[in-house]
Design a protein around this motif. Structure first.
Motif, PDB file in Angstrom:
ATOM      1  N   LEU A 147       0.954  -1.123   0.087  1.00 19.99           N
ATOM      2  CA  LEU A 147       0.107   0.097   0.079  1.00 19.99           C
ATOM      3  C   LEU A 147       0.845   1.363   0.211  1.00 19.99           C
ATOM      4  N   ALA A 148       2.134   1.227   0.547  1.00 19.69           N
ATOM      5  CA  ALA A 148       2.981   2.323   0.742  1.00 19.69           C
ATOM      6  C   ALA A 148       3.252   2.906  -0.632  1.00 19.69           C
ATOM      7  N   ILE A 149       3.580   1.829  -1.461  1.00 22.54           N
ATOM      8  CA  ILE A 149       4.119   2.291  -2.759  1.00 22.54           C
ATOM      9  C   ILE A 149       3.016   3.014  -3.395  1.00 22.54           C
ATOM     10  N   PHE A 150       1.810   2.593  -3.374  1.00 24.94           N
ATOM     11  CA  PHE A 150       0.854   3.075  -4.353  1.00 24.94           C
ATOM     12  C   PHE A 150       0.100   4.184  -3.682  1.00 24.94           C
ATOM     13  N   VAL A 151       0.135   4.356  -2.432  1.00 23.81           N
ATOM     14  CA  VAL A 151      -0.693   5.716  -1.770  1.00 23.81           C
ATOM     15  C   VAL A 151       0.462   7.065  -2.203  1.00 23.81           C
ATOM     16  N   CYS A 152       1.967   6.620  -1.875  1.00 22.04           N
ATOM     17  CA  CYS A 152       2.587   7.914  -1.856  1.00 22.04           C
ATOM     18  C   CYS A 152       2.855   8.150  -3.399  1.00 22.04           C
ATOM     19  N   THR A 197      11.425   3.698   3.385  1.00 16.00           N
ATOM     20  CA  THR A 197      11.942   3.306   2.057  1.00 16.00           C
ATOM     21  C   THR A 197      10.934   3.157   1.122  1.00 16.00           C
ATOM     22  N   GLN A 198       9.820   2.376   1.305  1.00 17.60           N
ATOM     23  CA  GLN A 198       8.866   1.910   0.298  1.00 17.60           C
ATOM     24  C   GLN A 198       8.173   3.507   0.026  1.00 17.60           C
ATOM     25  N   VAL A 199       7.767   4.210   0.880  1.00 15.84           N
ATOM     26  CA  VAL A 199       7.081   5.396   0.715  1.00 15.84           C
ATOM     27  C   VAL A 199       7.769   6.291  -0.159  1.00 15.84           C
ATOM     28  N   VAL A 200       9.054   6.579   0.021  1.00 20.24           N
ATOM     29  CA  VAL A 200       9.813   7.497  -0.640  1.00 20.24           C
ATOM     30  C   VAL A 200      10.212   6.925  -1.995  1.00 20.24           C
ATOM     31  N   SER A 201      10.506   5.408  -2.164  1.00 20.62           N
ATOM     32  CA  SER A 201      10.559   5.151  -3.482  1.00 20.62           C
ATOM     33  C   SER A 201       9.161   5.198  -4.451  1.00 20.62           C
TER      34      SER A 201
END
Lengths: 109, 393
Positions: B144-149, B283-287
């Motif tokens: 979810l982190a990757i998609f949200v950010c 890390t996953q949010v920023v990526s």
């Protein structure tokens, strides 16, 4: 079974995160863009009114950006807004018995 | 005596993990600012280090959660529990160093969780692990982190470029460079409050389990705060140029409006997720933010093979760190349960492994000078982005 009954995704929290992230994340980028636009208007304007308007736009957007930063720092000092750890919440490592029961449960680590 | 010696080793391992966490995650805050020339690389990491240090003192809620909420103090009582924590830290640290060597941004938190799971399985067996818990706490938030950010950064970047049409290109790019300093600083501060406190929590937990700290009147001792904040800051200041290069240059060619959008989206997502008690990997949010910003610019390109490598690393972080953690516990156990000799041996092996990777990394070094783009003008920045785009080139 109570462990398995815990939903995999906390959609309520997820929805709030999406709304806040979109409002603050995209909002601050737009506000900063208008700040730059206001400065450009002010610097390029010949009439005093346009110059004042440009600076006013920049000032308002600057305050908005600063406000977002202040709210962000406030959120850091107040986090996490989560329920206290409960044994019934899903665990990474089930507290099955002695001698070691690691990562028993929690929200908001 | 044995328990005290193992406690000292656990504290040293925790501080070492904090150091690797610092240089591994500098990229999260500063990669795009360095890539766009908003900041000189050395200035960026020193600023990030100072904010990480400051962030470690803002609140102790994360440390409290780890020390009292996640791992029950009774579960790690004595030398046996300490050995598990030491093995977990070694698993996490080793995985951090491996991914650093291969220039892949990966989550230090997931590595720590993986290490704990592996060491726990080695200690009490596979029945101790809840797959549901892992999916709920690690896998689902990671996806979810990757998609949200990513979506937030995509929309923010699109909006920024719409506004840029009404601005002079040069002024806009220069202006957004200044903005990047602020947004990157916020990410650094948030990282300090999250990650330095994780280690404080582990150290506090070790102190509680050996009776050096009261669980009922819990407070992180000042010296623990200082050593954890310092280790994180020193790690951050040491650079981590290899991962900064991947995050800032290899995922996509970043222009300053994209960098500002990626960092703002990341800061907002990290802080919102922490506030609402649904922590996502920094890390996953920023990526995700960098990918979203890459796609948000007309003609922007994301280098999917690089993203593929990163995703593969994220997928295997948990089992890989777990395997190392389990192996560390097993090796220590050869010398007997509660053995200080075992604790020393696995610490020495980890140190040797780290030294080996550091030596190997010298073959293809990435330095601050390689990444310095402060002399690149906005026009050159635009040309570089254009050259990277098959649509507009």
């Amino acid at each position: 079974m109570s462990v398995l009954a815990t939903p995999i995704v906390d959609w309520s929290a997820m929805w709030k995160i999406c709304v806040v992230a979109l409002t603050a994340g995209a909002g601050v980028v737009v506000a900063f863009g208008f700040l730059l636009l206001g400065l450009q208007l002010a610097n390029g304007a010949r009439a005093g009114g346009f110059r004042l308007g440009g600076y006013a736009l920049s000032a308002v957007c600057g305050v908005l950006c600063l406000g977002v930063i202040v709210v962000g720092v406030y959120a850091m000092t107040k986090k996490p807004k989560s329920k206290p750890a409960k044994p019934k919440a899903a665990a990474l490592v089930i507290p099955a018995g002695p001698p070691v029961k690691l990562l028993a449960s929690s929200r908001g680590s | 005596m044995g328990s005290t010696l193992i406690l000292v080793i656990v504290i040293l391992a925790a501080v070492s993990f904090d150091f690797t966490n610092g240089f591994h995650d500098t990229a999260n805050a500063m990669a795009t600012s360095i890539a766009t020339g908003a900041l000189k690389p050395v200035v960026a990491v020193v600023l990030s280090a100072a904010l990480n240090f400051l962030g470690a003192f803002i609140s102790i809620s994360v440390a409290t959660t780890i020390a009292k909420g996640i791992v029950p103090a009774s579960a790690t009582a004595g030398a046996d529990g300490l050995s598990v924590v030491e093995a977990a830290l070694i698993g996490a640290m080793t995985w951090n160093l491996i991914t650093w060597y291969f220039t892949i941004p990966s989550s230090s938190s997931h590595a720590l969780i993986g290490g704990l799971i592996g060491a726990s399985i080695a200690s009490v067996g596979s029945s101790a692990v809840s797959v549901h818990g892992i999916v709920q706490k690690v896998v689902a938030p990671g996806i979810l982190a990757i998609f949200v950010c990513g979506i937030v950064a995509f929309l923010a970047t699109s909006a920024a470029y719409m506004l840029i049409r009404h601005l002079g290109q040069e002024e806009a790019r220069r202006g957004y460079r200044y903005g990047q300093i602020g947004s990157a600083s916020l990410v650094s501060l948030a990282h300090g409050t999250n990650d330095a406190q994780k280690t404080m929590g582990v150290v506090a937990l070790a102190l509680i389990s050996t009776g050096h700290l009261s669980a009922t009147h819990f407070a992180v001792p000042f010296w623990v705060k200082i050593i954890c904040a310092t280790a994180m800051a020193l790690g951050t200041a040491s650079g981590g140029w290899r991962i900064i290069n991947t995050m800032g240059n290899r995922i996509t060619a970043v222009e300053s409006p994209q960098g500002f959008a990626a960092e703002s989206a990341s800061a907002a997502t990290i802080l919102a997720s922490s506030y609402y008690g649904y922590p996502l990997s920094t890390t996953q949010v920023v990526s995700g933010g960098v990918m979203g910003a890459g796609l948000g610019r007309l003609g922007g390109v994301v280098h999917w093979p690089v993203v593929g490598q990163m995703v593969l690393a994220w997928v295997i972080t948990l089992p890989a760190a777990g395997l190392v953690g389990a192996a560390a516990w097993d090796i220590a156990n050869i010398f007997g349960r509660h053995s200080e000799v075992g604790a020393i041996v696995i610490a020495a092996l980890a140190a040797a492994g780290g030294l080996g990777l550091w030596t190997l990394s010298k073959r293809n070094r990435v330095t601050a000078r390689d990444l310095d783009r402060t002399n690149v003008t906005p026009e050159q920045e635009a040309e570089r982005a254009l050259a990277a785009s098959p649509v507009l080139a």
